[in-house]
Design a protein around this motif. Sequence first.
Motif, PDB file in Angstrom:
ATOM      1  N   UNK A 159     120.878 -10.367  48.439  1.00  0.00           N
ATOM      2  CA  UNK A 159     120.958  -9.084  47.450  1.00  0.00           C
ATOM      3  C   UNK A 159     121.437  -8.337  48.333  1.00  0.00           C
ATOM      4  N   UNK A 160     122.304  -7.592  47.913  1.00  0.00           N
ATOM      5  CA  UNK A 160     122.930  -6.178  48.584  1.00  0.00           C
ATOM      6  C   UNK A 160     122.737  -5.190  47.281  1.00  0.00           C
ATOM      7  N   UNK A 161     122.581  -3.793  47.591  1.00  0.00           N
ATOM      8  CA  UNK A 161     122.684  -2.375  46.671  1.00  0.00           C
ATOM      9  C   UNK A 161     123.282  -2.353  46.969  1.00  0.00           C
ATOM     10  N   UNK A 162     124.888  -1.664  45.801  1.00  0.00           N
ATOM     11  CA  UNK A 162     125.767  -1.497  45.944  1.00  0.00           C
ATOM     12  C   UNK A 162     125.628   0.161  45.783  1.00  0.00           C
ATOM     13  N   UNK A 163     125.262   1.077  44.356  1.00  0.00           N
ATOM     14  CA  UNK A 163     125.467   1.860  44.195  1.00  0.00           C
ATOM     15  C   UNK A 163     124.254   1.928  42.742  1.00  0.00           C
ATOM     16  N   UNK A 164     123.877   3.707  43.075  1.00  0.00           N
ATOM     17  CA  UNK A 164     122.604   3.829  42.137  1.00  0.00           C
ATOM     18  C   UNK A 164     123.990   4.952  41.035  1.00  0.00           C
ATOM     19  N   UNK A 165     123.236   4.414  39.687  1.00  0.00           N
ATOM     20  CA  UNK A 165     123.779   5.653  39.233  1.00  0.00           C
ATOM     21  C   UNK A 165     122.817   6.161  37.813  1.00  0.00           C
ATOM     22  N   UNK A 166     122.946   7.926  37.625  1.00  0.00           N
ATOM     23  CA  UNK A 166     122.031   8.515  37.277  1.00  0.00           C
ATOM     24  C   UNK A 166     122.549   8.605  35.945  1.00  0.00           C
ATOM     25  N   UNK A 167     122.257   7.990  35.121  1.00  0.00           N
ATOM     26  CA  UNK A 167     122.324   7.895  33.642  1.00  0.00           C
ATOM     27  C   UNK A 167     122.248   9.263  32.533  1.00  0.00           C
ATOM     28  N   UNK A 168     122.347  10.799  32.047  1.00  0.00           N
ATOM     29  CA  UNK A 168     122.128  11.620  31.729  1.00  0.00           C
ATOM     30  C   UNK A 168     122.616  11.223  30.510  1.00  0.00           C
ATOM     31  N   UNK A 169     121.922  11.235  28.738  1.00  0.00           N
ATOM     32  CA  UNK A 169     122.642  11.366  27.748  1.00  0.00           C
ATOM     33  C   UNK A 169     121.946  12.587  27.485  1.00  0.00           C
ATOM     34  N   UNK A 170     122.891  13.153  26.597  1.00  0.00           N
ATOM     35  CA  UNK A 170     122.836  14.875  25.487  1.00  0.00           C
ATOM     36  C   UNK A 170     122.760  14.868  24.592  1.00  0.00           C
ATOM     37  N   UNK A 171     121.372  15.797  23.992  1.00  0.00           N
ATOM     38  CA  UNK A 171     121.428  15.570  23.115  1.00  0.00           C
ATOM     39  C   UNK A 171     122.668  16.907  22.586  1.00  0.00           C
ATOM     40  N   UNK A 172     124.036  16.544  21.448  1.00  0.00           N
ATOM     41  CA  UNK A 172     124.975  17.622  21.330  1.00  0.00           C
ATOM     42  C   UNK A 172     124.592  18.576  20.870  1.00  0.00           C
ATOM     43  N   UNK A 173     123.368  18.496  20.365  1.00  0.00           N
ATOM     44  CA  UNK A 173     123.258  19.341  18.673  1.00  0.00           C
ATOM     45  C   UNK A 173     122.104  20.583  19.531  1.00  0.00           C
ATOM     46  N   UNK A 174     122.207  21.887  19.987  1.00  0.00           N
ATOM     47  CA  UNK A 174     121.256  23.110  19.729  1.00  0.00           C
ATOM     48  C   UNK A 174     119.778  22.897  18.979  1.00  0.00           C
ATOM     49  N   UNK A 175     119.047  23.357  19.267  1.00  0.00           N
ATOM     50  CA  UNK A 175     117.770  23.218  18.045  1.00  0.00           C
ATOM     51  C   UNK A 175     118.046  23.714  16.917  1.00  0.00           C
ATOM     52  N   UNK A 176     118.525  24.580  16.633  1.00  0.00           N
ATOM     53  CA  UNK A 176     118.443  25.582  15.188  1.00  0.00           C
ATOM     54  C   UNK A 176     119.983  24.563  15.187  1.00  0.00           C
ATOM     55  N   UNK A 177     121.427  24.179  15.342  1.00  0.00           N
ATOM     56  CA  UNK A 177     121.944  23.085  14.300  1.00  0.00           C
ATOM     57  C   UNK A 177     121.149  21.979  13.966  1.00  0.00           C
ATOM     58  N   UNK A 178     120.454  21.641  14.593  1.00  0.00           N
ATOM     59  CA  UNK A 178     119.044  20.639  14.038  1.00  0.00           C
ATOM     60  C   UNK A 178     118.333  21.697  12.638  1.00  0.00           C
ATOM     61  N   UNK A 179     117.864  21.995  12.773  1.00  0.00           N
ATOM     62  CA  UNK A 179     117.389  23.011  11.165  1.00  0.00           C
ATOM     63  C   UNK A 179     118.794  22.884  10.424  1.00  0.00           C
ATOM     64  N   UNK A 180     119.193  23.764  11.001  1.00  0.00           N
ATOM     65  CA  UNK A 180     120.484  23.634   9.679  1.00  0.00           C
ATOM     66  C   UNK A 180     120.277  22.288   9.244  1.00  0.00           C
ATOM     67  N   UNK A 181     121.231  21.208  10.077  1.00  0.00           N
ATOM     68  CA  UNK A 181     121.268  19.910   9.578  1.00  0.00           C
ATOM     69  C   UNK A 181     120.286  19.388   8.752  1.00  0.00           C
ATOM     70  N   UNK A 182     118.913  19.108   8.862  1.00  0.00           N
ATOM     71  CA  UNK A 182     117.652  18.976   8.596  1.00  0.00           C
ATOM     72  C   UNK A 182     117.932  19.531   6.366  1.00  0.00           C
ATOM     73  N   UNK A 183     118.604  20.884   6.740  1.00  0.00           N
ATOM     74  CA  UNK A 183     117.837  21.016   5.232  1.00  0.00           C
ATOM     75  C   UNK A 183     119.307  20.161   4.484  1.00  0.00           C
ATOM     76  N   UNK A 184     120.441  20.330   5.363  1.00  0.00           N
ATOM     77  CA  UNK A 184     121.587  20.108   4.985  1.00  0.00           C
ATOM     78  C   UNK A 184     120.963  18.615   3.817  1.00  0.00           C
ATOM     79  N   UNK A 185     120.479  18.165   4.879  1.00  0.00           N
ATOM     80  CA  UNK A 185     120.188  16.098   5.048  1.00  0.00           C
ATOM     81  C   UNK A 185     119.189  16.491   3.543  1.00  0.00           C
ATOM     82  N   UNK A 186     118.507  17.320   3.630  1.00  0.00           N
ATOM     83  CA  UNK A 186     117.392  16.785   2.265  1.00  0.00           C
ATOM     84  C   UNK A 186     117.839  16.981   0.367  1.00  0.00           C
ATOM     85  N   UNK A 187     119.762  18.064   0.898  1.00  0.00           N
ATOM     86  CA  UNK A 187     120.071  17.817  -0.863  1.00  0.00           C
ATOM     87  C   UNK A 187     120.602  16.317  -0.892  1.00  0.00           C
ATOM     88  N   UNK A 188     121.100  16.079   0.659  1.00  0.00           N
ATOM     89  CA  UNK A 188     121.787  14.383  -0.344  1.00  0.00           C
ATOM     90  C   UNK A 188     120.873  13.149   0.144  1.00  0.00           C
TER      91      UNK A 188
END
Length: 410
Positions: free
Chosen positions: A114-143
């Motif tokens: 066995x040979x090790x070819x590559x190491x890949x560090x994957x970072x999956x980021x949240x596209x919404x900042x905290x203030x946007x999440x709060x706005x979305x949460x308020x909208x979600x309550x309505x629906x």
Amino acid sequence: MKMLGVFGILVHVSQHAFGVEVYEGVGSVLLPCQISSVPLRPTVVWSRYDLTPSTIHQRYPEGDDFKNQNQRFRDRTSMKTDTLVTGDLSLTLRRPCLSDSGNYTCTVTVFGNEQRLADVELQVKDPFPPWAKGLVAVSVVLVVLAVAVGLFIYCYYFRTVPQVEVESGAESVQLPFRTTTDLPEDVTVEWRDWNNRKVHVYQDGSDRPEKQDEFYRNRTEMKKDLLRTGDLSLTLKHPICRGIYICRVYNREGRVLREKQVKLWDKVPQEEVVVESGAESVQLPFITTADLPGDVTMKWKDKDNRKVHVYQDGSDRPEEQDEFYRNRTEMKKDLLRTGDLSLTLKHPTDRDIFTCRVYREGRVLMEKDVKLEVKDQRPVKRIEDKEESVDIRNRSSSTDPTPLMADQSV
């Protein structure tokens, strides 16, 4: 010398490390890994060693193998079809989410090395900042009510797993799957069980029994004209395993075109046995026609969950019995060959419900309940004696001449 040169290349490539960033919700992300020269018949594995199992994707010269794949990545990974020709061993990960962040390792194995070819560090980021999440949460309550109703309809009417019930010891059962008739001729149809074992494989226009798990060999059947009719139902002979069976239809590139889950459940039969009080023994019947494997475990228990009798690894296990049943039980010596799993219980003392379960690898293959009734005749005899004494007194008062003479004297 040529092989040593190849591994020199692999060692050189294994020093590379990559960092990849992506926002959650994008269609896919590419984890890079390349070699300049592909060795002979390699096995390529993408792994995340912080997970169990650690395998993310595995490619053999014959194609992909998803048997040991971590279930979190099911149907979300792919490699190019010509990857072992071009040397591009990159992995495509679809629908990346926040929990996919981590270190991914690409390795290649050639002739056990066995040979090790590559190491890949994957970072999956949240596209919404905290203030946007709060706005979305308020909208979600309505629906939220509309969403809840939609989820209820989807889950209970469109995603409910159909159940198939089968009697214990039945000759066969059909797991239904009917779909449209527009499937291409080069599709692969795979039925698997809950342990990811291959139950049945249809590929290149015919069945592939050599790809089945041995446990299901010679026990499955699909329709001959399944692509024309769209009937992908599976007939399973001697069903002894209950659980979820999954059928997936793949195209040539390995993409899932259709999928169906069927829950197989066996009815637990109950039988009643009556025995006289004081009997030397009684037999609790359990006969099956299923072809049981040699590594099954059988346990008879009473209603209080005490172990009445245990059979494991081809022999009885008296040391696992409850002391109350020690030296009072017996099963047939050739029970796996005959299918006679009945239990002989010596000196039955009281009414009870006994359950026999047959296990393999920790799962219940089949079970049966037997209700035992021990008849005690003594209370009945006492009632009959009392009735007889009453009858004698009645006859004396009506026929004995002495009382009549006494009445006349009066």
